[in-house]
Design a protein around this motif. Structure first.
Motif, short mmCIF file in Angstrom:
data_model
loop_
_atom_site.label_atom_id
_atom_site.label_comp_id
_atom_site.label_asym_id
_atom_site.label_seq_id
_atom_site.Cartn_x
_atom_site.Cartn_y
_atom_site.Cartn_z
N PHE A 9 0.91 -1.19 0.09
CA PHE A 9 0.20 -0.12 -0.13
C PHE A 9 1.04 1.28 0.01
CE2 PHE A 9 -3.28 -2.80 1.46
CZ PHE A 9 -4.50 -2.63 0.47
N GLY A 10 2.11 1.01 -0.37
CA GLY A 10 2.85 2.34 -0.56
C GLY A 10 4.10 2.76 0.58
N MET A 11 3.86 1.94 1.60
CA MET A 11 4.82 2.52 2.85
C MET A 11 6.26 2.60 2.52
SD MET A 11 4.86 1.44 6.76
CE MET A 11 6.19 0.10 6.87
N GLY A 12 6.68 3.73 2.54
CA GLY A 12 8.19 3.89 2.19
C GLY A 12 8.55 4.36 0.55
N LYS A 13 7.13 4.31 0.19
CA LYS A 13 7.31 4.83 -1.40
C LYS A 13 6.81 6.26 -1.69
CE LYS A 13 6.45 -0.16 -2.66
NZ LYS A 13 5.60 -1.09 -3.49
N ARG A 14 6.81 6.53 -3.02
CA ARG A 14 6.36 7.79 -3.33
C ARG A 14 4.97 8.03 -3.09
NH1 ARG A 14 8.51 12.06 -5.87
NH2 ARG A 14 10.35 10.99 -6.15
N SER A 15 4.23 6.98 -3.30
CA SER A 15 2.58 7.25 -3.16
C SER A 15 2.23 7.45 -1.60
CB SER A 15 1.97 5.84 -3.49
OG SER A 15 2.32 4.71 -2.86
N MET A 16 3.05 7.12 -0.74
CA MET A 16 2.82 7.34 0.75
C MET A 16 3.33 8.63 0.98
SD MET A 16 1.32 6.91 3.45
CE MET A 16 0.58 5.30 3.01
N GLU A 17 4.56 9.07 0.35
CA GLU A 17 4.86 10.35 0.37
C GLU A 17 3.98 11.52 -0.07
OE1 GLU A 17 8.37 13.39 -1.42
OE2 GLU A 17 8.63 11.04 -1.46
N GLU A 18 3.31 11.20 -1.14
CA GLU A 18 2.28 12.06 -1.48
C GLU A 18 0.99 12.34 -0.57
OE1 GLU A 18 2.55 14.28 -4.30
OE2 GLU A 18 4.65 13.57 -4.35
N ARG A 19 0.63 11.14 0.11
CA ARG A 19 -0.19 11.29 1.23
C ARG A 19 0.00 12.01 2.13
NH1 ARG A 19 -3.45 12.58 3.43
NH2 ARG A 19 -4.75 11.57 4.78
N ILE A 20 1.36 12.02 2.74
CA ILE A 20 1.59 12.53 4.02
C ILE A 20 1.77 14.09 3.41
CG2 ILE A 20 3.62 12.91 5.45
CD1 ILE A 20 4.52 9.97 5.17
N LYS A 21 2.31 14.57 2.15
CA LYS A 21 2.48 15.67 1.79
C LYS A 21 0.73 16.48 1.84
CE LYS A 21 5.14 16.81 -1.61
NZ LYS A 21 5.72 16.79 -3.16
N GLU A 22 -0.02 15.74 1.30
CA GLU A 22 -1.16 16.12 1.41
C GLU A 22 -1.75 16.46 2.61
OE1 GLU A 22 -5.53 14.88 -0.58
OE2 GLU A 22 -4.27 13.03 0.13
N GLU A 23 -1.65 15.66 3.71
CA GLU A 23 -1.84 15.89 5.16
C GLU A 23 -1.34 16.82 5.55
OE1 GLU A 23 -4.41 15.44 8.33
OE2 GLU A 23 -4.27 13.75 6.42
N ILE B 85 9.70 8.39 9.86
CA ILE B 85 10.60 9.50 9.46
C ILE B 85 10.17 10.35 8.25
CG2 ILE B 85 12.78 9.68 7.94
CD1 ILE B 85 13.59 6.96 9.63
N MET B 86 9.31 9.78 7.41
CA MET B 86 8.80 10.43 6.45
C MET B 86 7.72 11.75 7.01
SD MET B 86 8.02 7.60 3.50
CE MET B 86 7.07 8.74 2.18
N GLU B 87 7.12 11.23 8.07
CA GLU B 87 5.87 12.19 8.76
C GLU B 87 6.82 13.29 9.41
OE1 GLU B 87 2.45 10.40 10.79
OE2 GLU B 87 3.47 8.56 10.17
N LEU B 88 7.63 12.69 10.31
CA LEU B 88 8.40 13.62 11.01
C LEU B 88 8.97 14.88 10.12
CD1 LEU B 88 10.04 11.43 13.79
CD2 LEU B 88 8.48 13.07 14.09
N PHE B 89 9.77 14.53 8.92
CA PHE B 89 10.25 15.47 7.96
C PHE B 89 9.46 16.51 7.24
CE2 PHE B 89 12.13 16.77 4.11
CZ PHE B 89 13.38 17.19 4.28
N LEU B 90 8.60 15.70 6.90
CA LEU B 90 7.37 16.53 5.87
C LEU B 90 6.71 17.48 6.86
CD1 LEU B 90 6.45 13.84 3.36
CD2 LEU B 90 7.85 15.80 3.00
N PHE B 91 6.19 16.84 7.90
CA PHE B 91 5.16 17.62 8.83
C PHE B 91 6.08 18.95 9.43
CE2 PHE B 91 2.23 13.92 9.81
CZ PHE B 91 1.51 14.40 8.98
N LEU B 92 7.30 18.44 9.90
CA LEU B 92 8.04 19.78 10.49
C LEU B 92 8.73 20.59 9.56
CD1 LEU B 92 9.48 20.59 13.15
CD2 LEU B 92 11.45 19.40 12.33
N THR B 93 8.96 20.30 8.30
CA THR B 93 9.43 21.08 7.17
C THR B 93 8.35 22.03 6.79
OG1 THR B 93 9.37 19.40 5.66
CG2 THR B 93 11.82 20.01 6.69
N THR B 94 7.01 21.30 6.42
CA THR B 94 6.13 22.19 6.01
C THR B 94 5.43 23.17 6.99
OG1 THR B 94 5.28 20.09 4.78
CG2 THR B 94 3.74 22.03 5.08
#
Length: 486
Positions: free
Chosen positions: A137-151, A438-447
């Motif tokens: 379902f995309g964990m660690g892949k670009r599809s999940m990254e896009e979902r985190i960026k959206e959130e 790791i993806m969540e922490l980086f994207l939520f903090l930097t955004t």
């Protein structure tokens, strides 16, 4: 016989029983590392500050060394303290130390089932299944990254609604973190105003605090606040049960939508296998485990992280500079930016190290009789891995008691790893959601920092960044702050 004679006989019998118990305990403990002498029934609990249990356990390691025996009531446990012994146990002897230990208040509900509190072959199969399913379902892949960026954009929109006024970030951050795991487990996200969703987050937040109390760690059969943990888990399980039924009614075995669908399909495939570990109870408890863990750990880390940055505005200033230079203001942060942002990467690692969200990990057990560091450790022996003592090991970090991002930077300002960093635990029981976190922490903090400047409500020097309480988790002190649009 007069009463005084009868009383004397009873007293002698009681003394004999006590001596027998002490002798039996000493005989049983001969093969274990030395530690403070326990008392029957209460163990060593009268010899520590129960409100500061982890601090007391760390202090005992200064007397008895990096490996010693401690009794939580009648349960003998071996405490591991310091990077070297934790590495030897959790990594070098990963299989032998991979059992799940006793956590009384939680196991009233879990009964040793589920992906977090399970053990043995059942746990191994559940972990393999979860990792494979999440990857699909995309964990660690670009599809999940896009979902985190959206959130992250949903989170920023909520932050803008505060209009620069003081607010508590707890539930905003819980909503954001929880929605990512909800996407994987339930197939969709919740609105931040959804009343049922907020109630569930409140249950999770309440349980996290209770599980981090001494009551939650050592008590089982006596009344106390820890009993609420069980009741809260039942409510979480009821919600999960509703979602399971919704999925069951609309399931297409040829097109699974989320983790629940995949588990339902697996249960159906294994229905004629009498030895299967995939059943309704395991599905419910595993789903609750994932929902709980995926919600609380990231949100607590971010909540603690923002408080640390309020205390250290000079660090926030450097983060703004790197974000502006590498990302700018006209596009959203992405994971490719991380390799070009060593200071931000170092700050996130240092937040995780210093916040030390799960300081003692979840208890382990020995899976088979072994010899370890000259001692015989029997199967099923409880192990308390003090992860915090690796994160704060003075032989591995130059200034462990201070928040210092240079712990993860070399002399040239490049990011450097440190093997003593165990924020996600280590070995067989390492957090299966590490990559996602790791993806969540980086994207939520930097955004957030791309869009806002943090404004404290007091002098930064007066902000206390020690935890409110420390047990299973380190709970950051409640606080408010302002977010000023940049």
């Amino acid at each position: 016989m007069d009463l005084s004679g009868a009383f004397g006989i009873l007293l002698a019998m009681a003394a004999s029983c006590l001596l027998f118990l002490l002798f039996s305990w000493k005989k049983k403990l001969r093969s274990l590392p030395p530690g403070p002498t326990p008392l029957p029934f209460v163990g060593n609990m009268l010899q520590v500050d129960v409100k500061e249990l982890i601090k007391s356990l760390r202090e005992l390691s200064q007397t008895y060394g990096p490996m010693y025996t401690f009794h939580l009531g009648s349960r003998p446990c071996v405490v591991l303290s310091g990077y070297q012994v934790l590495k030897e146990a959790l990594i070098d002897k990963a299989e032998e130390f991979s059992g799940r230990g006793d956590f009384p208040a939680v196991q009233m509900w879990s009964k040793g089932n589920g992906i977090v509190y399970g053990t043995g072959e059942r746990w191994k199969q559940l972990r393999r299944f979860a990792i494979t399913t999440f990857k699909n379902f995309g964990m660690g892949k670009r599809s999940m990254e896009e979902r985190i960026k959206e959130e992250a954009q949903f989170l920023v929109a909520e932050f803008h609604k505060t209009q620069g006024k003081p607010f508590d970030p707890t539930f905003f951050l819980s909503c954001a973190g929880s929605n990512i795991i909800c996407t994987l487990v339930f197939g969709d996200r919740f609105e931040y105003t959804d009343k049922k969703f907020l109630m569930l987050l409140d249950l999770i937040n309440s349980n996290w605090k209770l599980m981090s109390s001494t009551w939650g760690q050592i008590m089982r059969h006596i009344p106390g606040p820890h009993r609420q943990i069980y009741k809260n888990y039942l409510k979480l399980a009821a919600f999960v049960g509703e979602r399971l039924e919704m999925n069951r009614q609309t399931l297409d075995p040829n097109s699974p939508r989320d983790f629940i669908d995949c588990f339902l399909i697996k249960v159906q495939q294994e229905k004629n296998n009498p030895d299967t570990h995939f059943n309704e109870d395991t599905m419910s408890k595993t789903t609750v485990n994932l929902f709980f863990a995926g919600t609380e750990t990231v949100s607590s880390t971010l909540r603690y992280g923002f408080r640390i940055l309020l205390r250290h505005p000079e660090v926030e200033e450097k983060l703004h500079e790197e974000i502006d230079r590498v990302i700018g203001a006209n596009r959203s942060p992405c994971m490719e930016d991380r390799s070009r942002m060593p200071y931000t990467d170092a700050v996130i690692h240092e937040i995780q190290r210093y916040a030390d969200i799960v300081p003692m990990g979840v208890p382990h057990t020995i899976t088979r009789d072994i010899e370890f560091r000259g001692y015989h450790l029997p199967k099923d022996l409880n192990i308390i891995p003090l992860i915090c003592t690796s994160q704060f090991d003075p032989t591995q970090f130059k200034n462990p008691s201070a928040f210092d991002p240079t712990h993860f930077l070399d002399e040239s300002g490049r990011f450097k790893k440190n093997e003593a960093f165990m924020a996600f635990s280590a070995g067989k029981r390492v957090c299966l959601g590490e990559g996602l976190a790791i993806m969540e922490l980086f994207l939520f903090l930097t955004t957030t920092l791309q869009n806002f400047k943090l404004k404290p409500l007091m002098d930064p020097q007066d902000i206390d960044i020690t935890p409110e309480s420390t047990g299973l988790g380190s709970i950051p002190r409640p606080y408010q702050f302002c977010l000023i649009p940049r």
